[in-house]
Design a protein around this motif. Structure first.
Motif, PDB file in Angstrom:
ATOM      1  N   ALA A 171      19.187   3.231  35.964  1.00 24.20           N
ATOM      2  CA  ALA A 171      18.427   4.477  35.879  1.00 24.20           C
ATOM      3  C   ALA A 171      17.451   4.659  37.035  1.00 24.20           C
ATOM      4  O   ALA A 171      16.954   5.776  37.243  1.00 24.20           O
ATOM      5  CB  ALA A 171      17.676   4.536  34.547  1.00 24.20           C
ATOM      6  N   GLU A 172      17.175   3.592  37.773  1.00 25.91           N
ATOM      7  CA  GLU A 172      16.223   3.708  38.883  1.00 25.91           C
ATOM      8  C   GLU A 172      16.715   4.655  39.966  1.00 25.91           C
ATOM      9  O   GLU A 172      15.916   5.253  40.679  1.00 25.91           O
ATOM     10  CB  GLU A 172      15.947   2.325  39.478  1.00 25.91           C
ATOM     11  CG  GLU A 172      15.109   1.442  38.585  1.00 25.91           C
ATOM     12  CD  GLU A 172      14.951   0.029  39.133  1.00 25.91           C
ATOM     13  OE1 GLU A 172      14.175  -0.744  38.548  1.00 25.91           O
ATOM     14  OE2 GLU A 172      15.606  -0.304  40.152  1.00 25.91           O
ATOM     15  N   ASP A 173      18.015   4.780  40.108  1.00 30.63           N
ATOM     16  CA  ASP A 173      18.606   5.663  41.109  1.00 30.63           C
ATOM     17  C   ASP A 173      19.952   6.147  40.567  1.00 30.63           C
ATOM     18  O   ASP A 173      20.764   5.343  40.096  1.00 30.63           O
ATOM     19  CB  ASP A 173      18.795   4.918  42.436  1.00 30.63           C
ATOM     20  CG  ASP A 173      19.157   5.833  43.592  1.00 30.63           C
ATOM     21  OD1 ASP A 173      20.088   6.652  43.419  1.00 30.63           O
ATOM     22  OD2 ASP A 173      18.540   5.728  44.663  1.00 30.63           O
ATOM     23  N   ALA A 174      20.189   7.446  40.669  1.00 28.17           N
ATOM     24  CA  ALA A 174      21.427   8.007  40.137  1.00 28.17           C
ATOM     25  C   ALA A 174      22.663   7.433  40.811  1.00 28.17           C
ATOM     26  O   ALA A 174      23.761   7.464  40.238  1.00 28.17           O
ATOM     27  CB  ALA A 174      21.413   9.523  40.277  1.00 28.17           C
ATOM     28  N   ASP A 175      22.502   6.903  42.030  1.00 26.31           N
ATOM     29  CA  ASP A 175      23.637   6.351  42.771  1.00 26.31           C
ATOM     30  C   ASP A 175      23.832   4.856  42.549  1.00 26.31           C
ATOM     31  O   ASP A 175      24.774   4.266  43.089  1.00 26.31           O
ATOM     32  CB  ASP A 175      23.461   6.616  44.274  1.00 26.31           C
ATOM     33  CG  ASP A 175      23.530   8.103  44.599  1.00 26.31           C
ATOM     34  OD1 ASP A 175      24.339   8.806  43.979  1.00 26.31           O
ATOM     35  OD2 ASP A 175      22.761   8.546  45.474  1.00 26.31           O
ATOM     36  N   ASN A 176      22.952   4.242  41.784  1.00 28.37           N
ATOM     37  CA  ASN A 176      23.071   2.800  41.560  1.00 28.37           C
ATOM     38  C   ASN A 176      24.347   2.457  40.796  1.00 28.37           C
ATOM     39  O   ASN A 176      24.723   3.152  39.851  1.00 28.37           O
ATOM     40  CB  ASN A 176      21.865   2.277  40.777  1.00 28.37           C
ATOM     41  CG  ASN A 176      20.714   1.920  41.687  1.00 28.37           C
ATOM     42  OD1 ASN A 176      20.828   1.993  42.911  1.00 28.37           O
ATOM     43  ND2 ASN A 176      19.581   1.539  41.102  1.00 28.37           N
ATOM     44  N   LYS A 177      24.963   1.374  41.219  1.00 26.85           N
ATOM     45  CA  LYS A 177      26.151   0.841  40.556  1.00 26.85           C
ATOM     46  C   LYS A 177      25.938  -0.658  40.334  1.00 26.85           C
ATOM     47  O   LYS A 177      25.196  -1.302  41.083  1.00 26.85           O
ATOM     48  CB  LYS A 177      27.401   1.050  41.420  1.00 26.85           C
ATOM     49  CG  LYS A 177      27.676   2.498  41.802  1.00 26.85           C
ATOM     50  CD  LYS A 177      28.906   2.572  42.705  1.00 26.85           C
ATOM     51  CE  LYS A 177      29.176   4.004  43.157  1.00 26.85           C
ATOM     52  NZ  LYS A 177      28.119   4.475  44.085  1.00 26.85           N
TER      53      LYS A 177
END
Length: 312
Positions: A171-177
């Motif tokens: 959730a810290e970054d929408a692009d995190n995987k």
């Protein structure tokens, strides 16, 4: 992460090369990934030992110069430009002052490089590419620090996105995987980032991540297991393609009147730069603009040490 910051100009601005050979090897202070593939540093060992030695030398010089702050105008100017500490030859430089805190901060890194103190190589991993990371999906079964699936109270696998600690990272970054390190290494931990295993495909120099290990407690909840691990990735570009001088001798030969000190920072500064992240946290010196100013704020890694906070 990324490019060399102006913080490292502190050593460049006041450096005179020492003829010191470090008694410490890189694998004395890091758990180094073996081999030449999948993030391995096998063929880089000699270069990394040189970088470690140069890092030790430059820190020794910087600390000695800070100790002579009142008598050295160049040191006072460096501290002013880099850390925002006003140039004042009468300034108190004791342990509880901004100058003293900067010195203490550099001393922490020097102690780590010299394998002195409470540091354990088990908590610090070093890789020479990002290709050891494998992309997982948020709906994949979540794994713990032993690479076992995390199970719910009905013994069903829990997806990564349903584990609170992992969900918070996503959730810290929408692009995190979620990128898993445990398929190709013995480090059973996730990296939550957009690029992950592809990070080193560009001209980035390196990156540092701090990984939390999860273990299932008696109540069936997945909770962090202390201590966590700091992982440093030095990208192939930093070794092979960076335009930086190969060593401090080459760097010194570039210095003349009008030289931009940023152009005379050697390749070894990449390792030193990442160590600032390791000791102070991954947010310190992060982003595209990595200038620093002294601020009296708690450090994530050393509760009693005031840290240097990046300012744009």
């Amino acid at each position: 992460m990324g490019k060399i910051s102006s913080l490292l100009s502190l050593t460049g601005a006041i450096l005179s090369i020492l003829s010191v050979t470090s008694a410490v090897d890189i694998d004395d202070i890091f758990t180094v990934q073996n081999g030449n593939n999948d993030g391995g540093c096998g063929s880089r060992a000699a270069v990394l030992d040189l970088w470690l030695s140069e890092g030790i030398d430059s820190l020794v010089v910087a600390i000695d110069a800070i100790d002579d702050y009142r008598n050295q105008p160049s040191v006072r100017r460096s501290m002013s430009v880099i850390f925002g500490i006003a140039n004042n030859a009468r300034r108190n430089t004791g342990p509880d002052t901004p100058i003293g805190e900067v010195r203490q901060y550099l001393q922490y890194i020097l102690n780590f490089f010299n394998d002195i103190g409470h540091y354990s190589r088990d908590g610090y991993w070093l890789f020479c590419d990002s290709t050891f990371l494998s992309l997982h999906q948020p709906n994949f079964p979540a794994l713990d620090f032993q690479a076992n699936e995390i199970l719910d109270q009905s013994s069903n696998p829990v997806p990564i996105s349903a584990v609170p600690v992992y969900a918070a990272r996503l959730a810290e970054d929408a692009d995190n995987k979620p990128w898993w390190a445990g398929e190709l290494t013995d480090l059973h931990a996730y990296y939550f980032a957009e690029d992950g295993g592809n990070y080193c495909l560009t001209d980035d120099l390196g990156v540092t991540a701090r990984s939390e290990f999860l273990v299932q407690n008696g109540a069936g909840n997945a909770v962090p297991r202390d201590p966590d691990v700091a992982s440093v990735i030095i990208c192939p570009y930093a070794f092979d393609a960076s335009p930086r001088p190969n060593n401090y001798n080459d760097a010194n030969n570039l210095i003349q009147a009008g030289t931009n000190l940023a152009d005379a920072v050697p390749k070894s500064a990449t390792l030193l730069h990442e160590m600032f992240h390791v000791i102070a946290g991954v947010d310190f010196l992060s982003g595209g603009d990595e200038d620093c100013a002294y601020q009296n704020t708690p450090s994530a890694s050393h509760g009693t040490l005031n840290k240097l906070t990046r300012v744009r």
